[in-house]
Write a protein that holds these residues in place. Sequence first.
Motif: not given
Length: 410
Positions: A54-58, A80-87
């Motif tokens: 689980a990866l935050d972009l920032s 596997s990758i889960v992308i997380i962001s407030g963008c």
Amino acid sequence: MSATRGRLLVVDDDLVQRVLISKIGSKLGYDSVVVPSYEAATELLARETFDIMALDLSLGERDGVELLRFVAERDLRAMSIVIISGCDDRIMKATRRVAVGLKLPFAGCLTKPLDLNRLRCALELPQRSPLVAKTASPPPRITPDRIARGLANREFFVEFQPKVALRTGRVVGAEALARWRTAEFGMVSPMVFIPIAEQAGLMREVTDCILSSALSQGRKMIERNPGFTIAVNISGSLMSDLTLPDRIEEILRRENVPPSSLTVEITETTAMADVDRANDILVRLRLKNIGTAIDDFGTGYSSLAVLARLPFSELKIDQSFIKGCESDDDMMKIVDASVALAKAFNMKVVAEGVENSEALEIIRRVGCDVAQGFYFAPSLRRSRAERWISERNSLADEQAASATPAALAS
């Protein structure tokens, strides 16, 4: 102690969020590990393996895209990758395309504030769709001599993927796809044998073989369905061979197939490698009444230049745009613009990779003429293709006939 679902790596510089994700992961059965930075994540990934991240972009001074690139460079594609962001949404979609371009398994893309139900679903995805990369068998060791022997032994053949006219529902053509069956390796993918044939200078022989097979096997489809065309891909290495139009014409004559029943497909990047020679070849093919299609449109670097300079009669929108158009506004805009460009150049538009009714409705609405993909049919052997096309066209004709009285009355 019961076995865990796997190992979860949480990379997030927000303490509250990484603890929250870690706890949800643990409740789902993961062995969760949390790190706050790019540096800590790369150090851990260099020595340990994980099933999902689980990866935050920032990530402070570094960002999540850099970490995606690190994962790809280390070939950690079993994770596997889960992308997380407030963008904003466009950045999220673009990041998703970065992951796809790097060929990384993608489990989800979540915006902040986190929807915990969506987070749980994304973390559960790897169990519902287990990765096969760990158990995939390596490609067979194919040599140029083995390809040459396969050509001599008539081991190469084609399968046909139907192409359906969106206005009538009738099958108006088929793409002939190269296949190779061997005794020792079984079926060998074109992704394996085509590059080897290219490097060994065997593509002229392979192409002539596939073209002959496509026309001889497709002759009944052409005879039974007026206006039916067979499409065959032409290798980039042949687009500098000025004898190509004459060889194709000779094969058409030998197989007793009219030139108008053949369409040659050429990729966008291939066409631009040597524009003058490509133009020479394409003009001569068109003069011989052979159709020419630009394949994988939009994936190269010079789409507009290709349409302006080269005499294509058909444009095939790449499946990577079609598959994303129902859920991605940016992809939809590309599809819409591609159709408009093709119409401006008086070209037929074919949509590749149509897999569901939503995509079909979209491409019909924006004006595509023809579609192919698993929604209609996969590639089929000749006998199955002939039967499928006959049944499909009979049904389309019946529906058209039953609709006529109502249409006249309206």
